[in-house]
Design an enzyme around this catalytic site. Structure first.
Site, PDB file in Angstrom:
ATOM      1  N   CYS A 112       8.474   6.305  27.913  1.00  0.00           N
ATOM      2  CA  CYS A 112       9.276   6.297  26.686  1.00  0.00           C
ATOM      3  C   CYS A 112       8.627   5.490  25.568  1.00  0.00           C
ATOM      4  O   CYS A 112       9.049   5.574  24.420  1.00  0.00           O
ATOM      5  CB  CYS A 112      10.666   5.735  26.981  1.00  0.00           C
ATOM      6  SG  CYS A 112      11.527   6.647  28.260  1.00  0.00           S
ATOM      7  N   HIS A 252      14.673   2.134  21.349  1.00  0.00           N
ATOM      8  CA  HIS A 252      14.674   3.303  22.232  1.00  0.00           C
ATOM      9  C   HIS A 252      16.123   3.647  22.602  1.00  0.00           C
ATOM     10  O   HIS A 252      16.943   2.757  22.838  1.00  0.00           O
ATOM     11  CB  HIS A 252      13.867   2.989  23.494  1.00  0.00           C
ATOM     12  CG  HIS A 252      13.821   4.126  24.449  1.00  0.00           C
ATOM     13  ND1 HIS A 252      13.421   5.386  24.065  1.00  0.00           N
ATOM     14  CD2 HIS A 252      14.138   4.210  25.762  1.00  0.00           C
ATOM     15  CE1 HIS A 252      13.499   6.195  25.108  1.00  0.00           C
ATOM     16  NE2 HIS A 252      13.934   5.509  26.144  1.00  0.00           N
ATOM     17  N   ASN A 282      18.318  10.602  25.919  1.00  0.00           N
ATOM     18  CA  ASN A 282      16.989   9.982  26.037  1.00  0.00           C
ATOM     19  C   ASN A 282      15.927  11.084  26.127  1.00  0.00           C
ATOM     20  O   ASN A 282      15.940  11.879  27.065  1.00  0.00           O
ATOM     21  CB  ASN A 282      16.984   9.109  27.307  1.00  0.00           C
ATOM     22  CG  ASN A 282      15.668   8.379  27.532  1.00  0.00           C
ATOM     23  OD1 ASN A 282      14.697   8.574  26.806  1.00  0.00           O
ATOM     24  ND2 ASN A 282      15.645   7.533  28.546  1.00  0.00           N
TER      25      ASN A 282
END
Ligand code: UT7
Length: 325
Positions: A112, A252, A282
């Site tokens: 990520c 994030h 996500n």
């Protein structure tokens, strides 16, 4: 001379999946997902839609927004954990699809944190003066590696792509600081166990569902909070800035409770934090640039504003970047 994002594009698959849709296939509820994660909707790519297919329109938009000729791109970096193939790289596939002359192109795998890693590479290549115009792409089709029968992971992830052009600009705005790091000691906590050289594809690996994301959610949660806090501190310190100097925080977007823990720690008011986890979930490496695009589209980022990006992901990797627009 500074380095700036001069154009950004994004693209989502057309099919969305709501929490209520998941209620029909899993032992879960809209209430649980909303309260425990903040997620309401995520996007699913089509079966025959590869990562490069999803990324291509985002690249065209970034090129158009940057007002450049695509032939001026002299390096392509694609951050992804879900490339079209293990090889050749998705960067090479996009180089060909964009109709570019021979141009260096490579994929970068940093979970990520992929976009911040790729942006840091682009920044350093530009500052070395070897390159002038770099296309950074972040694309994921996480739904292709999700076990839709596992409620612990199925509801958390989605698909999407973003692309950004990095160039030199006059003046002293642009990327003010960046920081990337990794701690591999807990790499087992977030992993795609099979398909690599450790566990090549086999009947056994398929039967044991080893080609799907496995995650120890609680352990990941703890490290996500502490590593994004330490990355944020480091990026602020490297830019000689205080948290009060930042106009917009883009963390994030894995879980609203992770974001709340970080903003509570820094005592940041909610109006200074951009949230997209509710509408996209996500999307690993694509999360940060999609959230950046989203914030720009909402008019939240104006000239002169300082934006802090911070991310955490499989590895564990982590990092942060301060950009003045
Ligand atoms: O991008 C970086 C990677 N990802 C992350 O940063 C994610 C980090 N972790 C998290 O976001 C959270 O840990 C999760 C959302 C994954 C899980 O939330 P949690 O509050 O830590 O829940 P839990 O794992 O402790 O599970 C609590 C309960 C369990 O039931 P029991 O054992 O208490 O009966 C789970 O089985 O919630 C259950 N549960 C669910 N219930 C309904 C887990 N997933 C679901 C679900 N629907 N989808």
């Amino acid at each position: 001379m500074a380095v700036q994002i001069t154009g950004i594009g994004m693209n989502l698959p057309s099919k969305s999946m709501t929490n209520s849709d998941f209620e029909k296939i899993l032992d879960t509820s809209d209430q649980w997902i909303t309260e425990r994660t903040g997620i309401k909707v995520r996007y699913f790519s089509d079966k025959d839609q590869a990562a490069s297919d999803l990324a291509y329109p985002a690249c065209l938009e970034a090129i158009e927004k940057a007002k450049i000729s695509k032939d001026s791109i002299d390096l392509i970096i694609v951050a992804t954990v879900t490339p079209d193939y293990l090889f050749p790289t998705t960067a090479c596939i996009l180089q060909n699809r964009l109709g570019l002359p021979p141009t260096p192109a490579f994929d970068l795998l940093a979970g990520c944190t992929g976009f911040i890693y790729a942006a840091e590479v682009a920044r350093n290549f530009l500052e070395s003066q070897r390159y002038k115009c770099i296309l950074v792409v972040a694309v994921e089709e996480l739904t292709k590696i999700l076990d839709l029968q596992d409620r612990n992971t199925a509801v958390l992830f989605g698909d999407g792509a973003a692309a950004a052009i990095f160039q030199h600009i006059e003046g002293d705005t642009g990327i003010l600081s960046s920081y990337i790091s990794a701690d591999g000691s807990k790499h087992q906590n977030l992993i795609l166990p099979a398909g690599g050289s450790k566990n090549p594809a086999s009947i056994e690996s398929i039967n044991n569902k080893m080609h799907y994301i496995k995650m120890d959610g609680k352990a990941v949660f703890r490290d996500a909070v502490s590593m994004m806090i330490s990355s944020t501190k480091e990026a602020l310190s490297r830019a000689n800035l205080n948290k009060e100097d930042i106009d917009l925080f883009i963390p994030h977007q894995a879980n609203i409770r992770i974001i709340q823990s970080i903003t509570k720690y820094f005592e940041i008011e909610q109006s200074k934090v951009h949230i997209t986890v509710d509408k996209y979930a996500n999307i690993s490496s694509a999360t940060i640039p999609i959230a950046l695009y989203d914030a720009m589209s909402c008019g939240k980022i104006k000239n002169g504003m300082k934006v802090l990006l911070t991310a955490f992901g499989a590895g564990f990797t982590y990092g942060a970047m301060v950009i003045e627009f």
